[in-house]
Design an enzyme around this catalytic site. Structure first.
Site, short mmCIF file in Angstrom:
data_model
loop_
_atom_site.label_atom_id
_atom_site.label_comp_id
_atom_site.label_asym_id
_atom_site.label_seq_id
_atom_site.Cartn_x
_atom_site.Cartn_y
_atom_site.Cartn_z
CB SER A 100 34.58 32.61 42.19
OG SER A 100 33.66 32.50 43.24
CG ASP A 238 32.85 34.54 46.61
OD1 ASP A 238 32.25 35.61 46.79
OD2 ASP A 238 32.68 33.83 45.59
CG ASP A 240 33.13 36.34 42.33
OD1 ASP A 240 33.16 35.65 43.37
OD2 ASP A 240 32.39 36.07 41.37
CG ASP A 242 29.51 35.10 43.16
OD1 ASP A 242 30.34 34.91 44.08
OD2 ASP A 242 29.41 34.35 42.18
MG MG Z 1 32.05 33.82 43.67
#
Ligand code: MG
Length: 445
Positions: A100, A238, A240, A242
């Site tokens: 992340s 960020d 990844d 999400d």
């Molecule tokens: Mg993340």
């Protein structure tokens, strides 16, 4: 092992550690065996753009196949794209290899349920038991699983694009931070009919442009680009994707709490009421606007899997965290950076307002965060319950006042107590923070 803290393998966000030192191929292999044992069938595996991600992804896939399950390698993808793929296809589970927003030397492994949601706490605990027992399924030579390649990004991009309908053609700058969103977010904005300017938009696990965690302080290039290109909106993800954070048309960072409140307000208004779920650490501005629109806020402990879980239990219209992690349940009950862009654009389109104007409508609070030493977590929690019976004790103690609140929360991994305070003025927030510090010191002596 650093991963998870306090000797546990799974932390609040799966397994995390320094790649090839703590998070080794052997560990990844056994996590693959674990998920293959627990969720036999087809298991989709994706990774972020980190240098160590391919190494770990291959090990996870091998572990899965050794149990007799098939691995579907969907390559580099944002976490929500992998989650949406698992939800929409006949996969029994998913695995995402990502750390992340953590620094570049880290990596992580997180399991995904059949419905696309992150594993809940009790599922992680079950995984940990299987991992530690080493009682994995072992397929015979003729029954080991197979490796298939697929793509999950196209399915995800289409679903996000189809979920909104924009009249206006916005100008948007997307800062992918060299993460997994390079493969999705610029395309989402383009297919929404907008003009897209992308920066840091080639996957690079060294993160040469900025830290994978997008913050007010490291988005200088994005802010400048928004102004230079005369854009309506800037967005940054960020590693990844999400999470998404936003910059308004003047190049100013919009607080994550403010964006959370804007979306909560929009969803409650549209639904004519309903429940919004958010952690107890979230700003009061969320509750203010939700109540104003006739809705209700349900607070949870800190951590996105618990927010998502309670959203299902309460049939919530919306939920999210005050760190840019927004959850749109009609699409996927998980944090979703790509969908966040689409929904912010929809909000701007429907209201005809600029992001700075929308943000100005959210009540203003001041926040102070800090920490102090805390060796006796149990005693602190016990005494807080005794002293403040009216407070919310779902995760530490949140003590609410007319003009603010203070949250005292012992850390799960370090001998410290975190103190969050929020108030309507800078003076008040300092008072509340001091009140929190004094309370901890009084209890612990
Ligand atoms: Mg993340």
């Amino acid at each position: 092992m650093r991963v998870g803290g306090s000797g546990e393998l799974f932390g609040t966000n799966g397994v995390r550690g320094i790649a090839n030192e703590e998070l080794t191929p052997e560990l990844a292999l056994n996590l693959g065996r674990t998920i293959g044992t627990l969720r036999p069938g087809k298991i989709a595996v994706a990774c972020d753009a980190r240098i160590s991600s391919s190494m770990l992804k291959c090990a996870v896939c091998s572990g899965i196949m050794s149990t007799g399950s098939d691995s579907i390698d969907v390559g580099i993808a944002p976490t929500p794209a992998l989650q949406f793929y698992v939800k929409e296809t006949d996969c029994n589970a998913g695995v995402i290899v990502t750390a992340s927003h953590n620094p570049r030397e880290y990596n992580g492994i997180k399991f995904v349920q059949e419905n696309g949601m992150e594993f809940f706490r009790e599922m992680d605990e079950e995984s940990e038991r299987v991992y530690k027992s080493k009682k994995f399924r072992v397929a015979s030579w003729s029954e080991v699983g197979q490796l298939y390649d697929d793509d999950c990004n196209e399915l995800y991009i289409n679903a996000v694009v189809e979920s909104v309908d924009l009249d206006k053609k916005f100008r948007v700058v997307v800062d992918c931070g060299n993460g997994a969103s390079c493969l999705t977010s610029p395309e989402i904005v383009k297919r929404l009919g907008c003009d897209v300017y992308s920066i840091n938009s080639h996957p690079d696990g060294r993160f040469p442009a900025r830290d994978p965690e997008p913050t007010d302080n490291n988005l200088t290039l994005l802010k400048k680009a928004v102004v230079d290109f005369n854009a309506d909106l800037g967005v940054a993800h960020d590693g990844d994707a999400d999470r998404a954070v936003f910059v308004d048309e003047n190049g100013n960072f919009v607080g994550e709490d403010v964006v959370l409140a804007l979306m909560a307000k929009y969803y409650v208004k549209k639904s004519g009421g309903g429940v919004v779920v958010t952690p107890v650490s979230s700003s009061k501005c969320v509750e203010d606007v939700v109540k104003m629109e006739g809705g209700e806020v349900v607070y949870t402990a800190v951590g996105s899997p618990i927010v998502a879980k309670v959203m299902i239990e309460k049939d919530a219209v919306f939920g999210g965290e005050g760190n840019g992690g927004l959850i749109f349940p009609e699409h996927l009950v998980a944090r979703d950076g790509g969908m966040s862009i689409a929904k912010i654009l929809q909000l701007m389109d429907e209201t005809g307002k600029k992001l700075s104007e929308l943000a100005a409508e959210i009540p203003k609070y001041y926040i102070v965060k800090g920490k102090i030493p805390c060796k006796d977590k149990k005693k602190l929690l016990h005494e807080l319950k005794k002293e403040f019976p009216e407070a919310n004790h779902i995760d530490g103690a949140r003590i609410d006042f007319e003009d603010g609140w203070v949250l005292i929360r012992p850390s799960g991994t370090e001998p410290i107590a975190r103190i969050f305070a929020e108030g309507t003025t800078t003076k008040r927030v300092e008072e509340l923070y001091e009140f929190g510090v004094k309370t901890v010191k009084k209890i612990l002596g």
